[in-house]
Design a protein around this motif. Sequence first.
Motif, PDB file in Angstrom:
ATOM      1  N   TRP A   1       0.843  -1.185   0.000  1.00 45.71           N
ATOM      2  CA  TRP A   1       0.000   0.000   0.000  1.00 45.71           C
ATOM      3  C   TRP A   1       0.881   1.238   0.000  1.00 45.71           C
ATOM      4  O   TRP A   1       1.989   1.211   0.507  1.00 45.71           O
ATOM      5  N   CYS A   2       0.359   2.342  -0.493  1.00 45.69           N
ATOM      6  CA  CYS A   2       1.076   3.615  -0.423  1.00 45.69           C
ATOM      7  C   CYS A   2       1.054   4.104   1.023  1.00 45.69           C
ATOM      8  O   CYS A   2       0.003   4.145   1.667  1.00 45.69           O
ATOM      9  N   ASP A   3       2.214   4.499   1.521  1.00 45.24           N
ATOM     10  CA  ASP A   3       2.360   4.923   2.918  1.00 45.24           C
ATOM     11  C   ASP A   3       2.410   6.437   3.101  1.00 45.24           C
ATOM     12  O   ASP A   3       2.791   6.923   4.166  1.00 45.24           O
ATOM     13  N   TYR A   4       2.031   7.197   2.078  1.00 42.39           N
ATOM     14  CA  TYR A   4       2.063   8.657   2.175  1.00 42.39           C
ATOM     15  C   TYR A   4       1.012   9.118   3.191  1.00 42.39           C
ATOM     16  O   TYR A   4      -0.149   8.722   3.131  1.00 42.39           O
TER      17      TYR A   4
ATOM     18  N   CYS B   1      -2.375   7.022   2.582  1.00 48.50           N
ATOM     19  CA  CYS B   1      -3.071   6.885   1.308  1.00 48.50           C
ATOM     20  C   CYS B   1      -3.647   5.480   1.124  1.00 48.50           C
ATOM     21  O   CYS B   1      -4.797   5.314   0.741  1.00 48.50           O
ATOM     22  N   ASP B   2      -2.843   4.461   1.358  1.00 55.03           N
ATOM     23  CA  ASP B   2      -3.245   3.052   1.252  1.00 55.03           C
ATOM     24  C   ASP B   2      -3.722   2.630  -0.134  1.00 55.03           C
ATOM     25  O   ASP B   2      -4.480   1.673  -0.263  1.00 55.03           O
ATOM     26  N   LEU B   3      -3.271   3.308  -1.173  1.00 56.68           N
ATOM     27  CA  LEU B   3      -3.590   2.872  -2.528  1.00 56.68           C
ATOM     28  C   LEU B   3      -2.887   1.540  -2.767  1.00 56.68           C
ATOM     29  O   LEU B   3      -1.689   1.418  -2.528  1.00 56.68           O
ATOM     30  N   PRO B   4      -3.597   0.509  -3.228  1.00 60.20           N
ATOM     31  CA  PRO B   4      -2.946  -0.781  -3.481  1.00 60.20           C
ATOM     32  C   PRO B   4      -2.063  -0.701  -4.729  1.00 60.20           C
ATOM     33  O   PRO B   4      -2.541  -0.333  -5.800  1.00 60.20           O
TER      34      PRO B   4
ATOM     35  N   CYS C   1       5.231  -0.336  -9.552  1.00 65.41           N
ATOM     36  CA  CYS C   1       4.693   1.031  -9.429  1.00 65.41           C
ATOM     37  C   CYS C   1       5.093   1.709  -8.115  1.00 65.41           C
ATOM     38  O   CYS C   1       4.997   2.922  -7.998  1.00 65.41           O
ATOM     39  N   ALA C   2       5.523   0.938  -7.136  1.00 63.07           N
ATOM     40  CA  ALA C   2       5.900   1.488  -5.829  1.00 63.07           C
ATOM     41  C   ALA C   2       7.338   1.984  -5.847  1.00 63.07           C
ATOM     42  O   ALA C   2       8.186   1.446  -6.539  1.00 63.07           O
ATOM     43  N   THR C   3       7.598   3.026  -5.080  1.00 68.42           N
ATOM     44  CA  THR C   3       8.952   3.515  -4.863  1.00 68.42           C
ATOM     45  C   THR C   3       9.224   3.469  -3.364  1.00 68.42           C
ATOM     46  O   THR C   3       8.473   4.053  -2.577  1.00 68.42           O
ATOM     47  N   SER C   4      10.268   2.782  -2.980  1.00 67.16           N
ATOM     48  CA  SER C   4      10.631   2.672  -1.575  1.00 67.16           C
ATOM     49  C   SER C   4      11.320   3.959  -1.132  1.00 67.16           C
ATOM     50  O   SER C   4      12.239   4.434  -1.794  1.00 67.16           O
TER      51      SER C   4
ATOM     52  N   ARG D   1       8.482   1.601   3.906  1.00 73.96           N
ATOM     53  CA  ARG D   1       7.731   2.781   3.473  1.00 73.96           C
ATOM     54  C   ARG D   1       7.801   2.878   1.957  1.00 73.96           C
ATOM     55  O   ARG D   1       8.878   3.019   1.380  1.00 73.96           O
ATOM     56  N   ASP D   2       6.636   2.801   1.318  1.00 71.63           N
ATOM     57  CA  ASP D   2       6.548   2.840  -0.143  1.00 71.63           C
ATOM     58  C   ASP D   2       5.523   3.886  -0.557  1.00 71.63           C
ATOM     59  O   ASP D   2       4.521   4.091   0.142  1.00 71.63           O
TER      60      ASP D   2
END
Length: 110
Positions: free
Chosen positions: A26-29, A58-61, A66-69, A74-75
């Motif tokens: 999930w997005c951790d922003y 954010c929790d976008l799956p 597509c994720a950046t660490s 934390r992504d």
Amino acid sequence: MGASVHESFGDHGICAVCRRNPVSRWCDYVVDYTNPVTFLRNYKDFIAANSGNDYTTCDLPICDQCATSVGRDRDLCPHHMRLHREVKLPDEYQRRRQIQARSDMYREEQ
């Protein structure tokens, strides 16, 4: 703690960004801070009242591609990674003033 990504989406979860790859995180922003305590008598009480996970992410799956660490566990999704890159550090005067203010607060607690 909450369910893992796999427990939540199983083998059929598809990335919300690319819509091709399986979801792995999930997005951790941080999108919202939920602790209403802002002003307290001293810095020590402020830290104690604001410690812990009083925020919403954010929790976008998203998938691995597509994720950046941005840190340990934390992504960020592509949208929030762009915002993260745009954040500017304060100029040298502001940075020195911030350090001085923290030092002053620490001395007041002693």
